[in-house]
Design a protein around this motif. Structure first.
Motif, PDB file in Angstrom:
ATOM      1  N   MET A   1      97.467  16.330  58.417  1.00 52.03           N
ATOM      2  CA  MET A   1      97.495  15.553  57.199  1.00 52.03           C
ATOM      3  C   MET A   1      98.908  15.616  56.627  1.00 52.03           C
ATOM      4  SD  MET A   1      94.931  15.974  54.010  1.00 52.03           S
ATOM      5  CE  MET A   1      94.396  14.439  53.341  1.00 52.03           C
ATOM      6  N   THR A   2      99.515  14.467  56.440  1.00 55.47           N
ATOM      7  CA  THR A   2     100.892  14.414  55.952  1.00 55.47           C
ATOM      8  C   THR A   2     100.931  14.495  54.429  1.00 55.47           C
ATOM      9  OG1 THR A   2     100.881  12.009  55.806  1.00 55.47           O
ATOM     10  CG2 THR A   2     101.552  12.977  57.919  1.00 55.47           C
ATOM     11  N   ILE A   3     102.118  14.710  53.885  1.00 55.37           N
ATOM     12  CA  ILE A   3     102.283  14.773  52.434  1.00 55.37           C
ATOM     13  C   ILE A   3     101.921  13.443  51.786  1.00 55.37           C
ATOM     14  CG2 ILE A   3     104.735  14.206  52.440  1.00 55.37           C
ATOM     15  CD1 ILE A   3     103.035  16.694  50.079  1.00 55.37           C
ATOM     16  N   THR A   4     102.185  12.357  52.487  1.00 58.10           N
ATOM     17  CA  THR A   4     101.823  11.038  51.966  1.00 58.10           C
ATOM     18  C   THR A   4     100.311  10.908  51.835  1.00 58.10           C
ATOM     19  OG1 THR A   4     103.767  10.136  53.082  1.00 58.10           O
ATOM     20  CG2 THR A   4     102.132   8.569  52.315  1.00 58.10           C
ATOM     21  N   SER A   5      99.575  11.416  52.803  1.00 58.22           N
ATOM     22  CA  SER A   5      98.112  11.378  52.747  1.00 58.22           C
ATOM     23  C   SER A   5      97.587  12.193  51.567  1.00 58.22           C
ATOM     24  CB  SER A   5      97.514  11.921  54.038  1.00 58.22           C
ATOM     25  OG  SER A   5      97.952  11.182  55.141  1.00 58.22           O
ATOM     26  N   VAL A   9      95.416  10.696  48.486  1.00 53.91           N
ATOM     27  CA  VAL A   9      94.110  11.259  48.116  1.00 53.91           C
ATOM     28  C   VAL A   9      94.122  11.654  46.645  1.00 53.91           C
ATOM     29  CG1 VAL A   9      92.589  13.256  48.451  1.00 53.91           C
ATOM     30  CG2 VAL A   9      93.472  12.020  50.427  1.00 53.91           C
ATOM     31  N   PHE A  10      95.194  12.326  46.207  1.00 54.59           N
ATOM     32  CA  PHE A  10      95.285  12.738  44.801  1.00 54.59           C
ATOM     33  C   PHE A  10      95.306  11.522  43.867  1.00 54.59           C
ATOM     34  CE2 PHE A  10      97.764  13.679  40.981  1.00 54.59           C
ATOM     35  CZ  PHE A  10      96.979  14.692  40.436  1.00 54.59           C
ATOM     36  N   ALA A  11      96.090  10.499  44.207  1.00 57.62           N
ATOM     37  CA  ALA A  11      96.201   9.324  43.339  1.00 57.62           C
ATOM     38  C   ALA A  11      94.866   8.599  43.206  1.00 57.62           C
ATOM     39  CB  ALA A  11      97.270   8.373  43.880  1.00 57.62           C
ATOM     40  N   ILE A  54      94.913  15.358  30.633  1.00 58.01           N
ATOM     41  CA  ILE A  54      94.973  16.737  31.126  1.00 58.01           C
ATOM     42  C   ILE A  54      93.699  17.074  31.894  1.00 58.01           C
ATOM     43  CG2 ILE A  54      94.978  19.164  30.386  1.00 58.01           C
ATOM     44  CD1 ILE A  54      96.903  18.266  28.119  1.00 58.01           C
ATOM     45  N   ILE A  55      92.550  16.717  31.335  1.00 53.10           N
ATOM     46  CA  ILE A  55      91.271  16.958  32.011  1.00 53.10           C
ATOM     47  C   ILE A  55      91.236  16.222  33.341  1.00 53.10           C
ATOM     48  CG2 ILE A  55      88.780  16.488  31.890  1.00 53.10           C
ATOM     49  CD1 ILE A  55      89.018  17.006  28.844  1.00 53.10           C
ATOM     50  N   THR A  56      91.689  14.971  33.339  1.00 53.05           N
ATOM     51  CA  THR A  56      91.712  14.167  34.556  1.00 53.05           C
ATOM     52  C   THR A  56      92.582  14.820  35.630  1.00 53.05           C
ATOM     53  OG1 THR A  56      91.342  12.131  33.330  1.00 53.05           O
ATOM     54  CG2 THR A  56      92.350  11.907  35.497  1.00 53.05           C
ATOM     55  N   THR A  57      93.744  15.296  35.252  1.00 56.79           N
ATOM     56  CA  THR A  57      94.660  15.919  36.207  1.00 56.79           C
ATOM     57  C   THR A  57      94.067  17.205  36.789  1.00 56.79           C
ATOM     58  OG1 THR A  57      96.534  14.967  35.022  1.00 56.79           O
ATOM     59  CG2 THR A  57      97.001  16.802  36.512  1.00 56.79           C
ATOM     60  N   ILE A  58      93.439  18.009  35.954  1.00 56.89           N
ATOM     61  CA  ILE A  58      92.841  19.258  36.428  1.00 56.89           C
ATOM     62  C   ILE A  58      91.701  18.976  37.401  1.00 56.89           C
ATOM     63  CG2 ILE A  58      91.492  21.279  35.708  1.00 56.89           C
ATOM     64  CD1 ILE A  58      93.209  21.259  33.114  1.00 56.89           C
ATOM     65  N   VAL A  59      90.801  18.079  37.025  1.00 57.00           N
ATOM     66  CA  VAL A  59      89.653  17.756  37.884  1.00 57.00           C
ATOM     67  C   VAL A  59      90.125  17.122  39.193  1.00 57.00           C
ATOM     68  CG1 VAL A  59      87.571  16.329  38.078  1.00 57.00           C
ATOM     69  CG2 VAL A  59      88.029  17.583  35.970  1.00 57.00           C
ATOM     70  N   ALA A  60      91.069  16.186  39.114  1.00 58.04           N
ATOM     71  CA  ALA A  60      91.568  15.528  40.320  1.00 58.04           C
ATOM     72  C   ALA A  60      92.289  16.521  41.233  1.00 58.04           C
ATOM     73  CB  ALA A  60      92.500  14.376  39.958  1.00 58.04           C
ATOM     74  N   ALA A  65      92.203  19.297  46.297  1.00 60.13           N
ATOM     75  CA  ALA A  65      92.334  20.528  47.086  1.00 60.13           C
ATOM     76  C   ALA A  65      91.111  20.729  47.975  1.00 60.13           C
ATOM     77  CB  ALA A  65      92.529  21.723  46.165  1.00 60.13           C
ATOM     78  N   ILE A  66      89.935  20.470  47.438  1.00 60.64           N
ATOM     79  CA  ILE A  66      88.706  20.620  48.227  1.00 60.64           C
ATOM     80  C   ILE A  66      88.678  19.622  49.372  1.00 60.64           C
ATOM     81  CG2 ILE A  66      86.193  20.331  48.153  1.00 60.64           C
ATOM     82  CD1 ILE A  66      86.334  21.464  45.269  1.00 60.64           C
ATOM     83  N   ILE A  67      88.943  18.353  49.075  1.00 62.52           N
ATOM     84  CA  ILE A  67      88.878  17.313  50.111  1.00 62.52           C
ATOM     85  C   ILE A  67      89.959  17.527  51.166  1.00 62.52           C
ATOM     86  CG2 ILE A  67      89.212  14.844  50.517  1.00 62.52           C
ATOM     87  CD1 ILE A  67      87.686  14.371  47.898  1.00 62.52           C
ATOM     88  N   CYS A  68      91.180  17.830  50.751  1.00 63.74           N
ATOM     89  CA  CYS A  68      92.252  18.068  51.725  1.00 63.74           C
ATOM     90  C   CYS A  68      91.959  19.314  52.554  1.00 63.74           C
ATOM     91  CB  CYS A  68      93.597  18.186  51.019  1.00 63.74           C
ATOM     92  SG  CYS A  68      94.173  16.612  50.335  1.00 63.74           S
TER      93      CYS A  68
END
Length: 88
Positions: A1-5, A9-11, A54-60, A65-68
């Motif tokens: 999995m590359t950094i772009t991936s 995923v995060f976005a 802030i909540i959105t960033t923490i949850v995402a 992290a889980i999905i990756c």
């Protein structure tokens, strides 16, 4: 999995989470009893965007992290998700 991936995923998760978090706890101007002239009555009275971002960033971040982690560990692979594979 590359950094772009990982960034993609995060976005995607960040925006999906944002759209889920935005309406939570909102009070419209009509419900609050103070409608600002020139705005619709359904507009939020107090959006609290900083807290929601802030909540959105923490949850995402947690979900990313889980999905990756699942993808990197090999628990789920692309081949497992390919429903149109004619070899099976």
């Amino acid at each position: 999995m590359t950094i772009t991936s990982v960034i993609v995923v995060f976005a995607v998760l960040w925006f999906l989470t944002l759209f889920i978090v935005l309406p939570i706890g909102e009070v419209s101007q009509a419900e609050d009893g103070r409608v600002v002239p020139g705005t619709p009555e359904g507009a939020p009275a107090h959006p609290h965007m900083k807290r929601k971002l802030i909540i959105t960033t923490i949850v995402a971040s947690i979900l990313s992290a889980i999905i990756c982690g699942i993808i990197i560990s090999g628990v789920i692979t692309i081949e497992m998700l390919d429903v149109f594979d004619p070899t099976e």
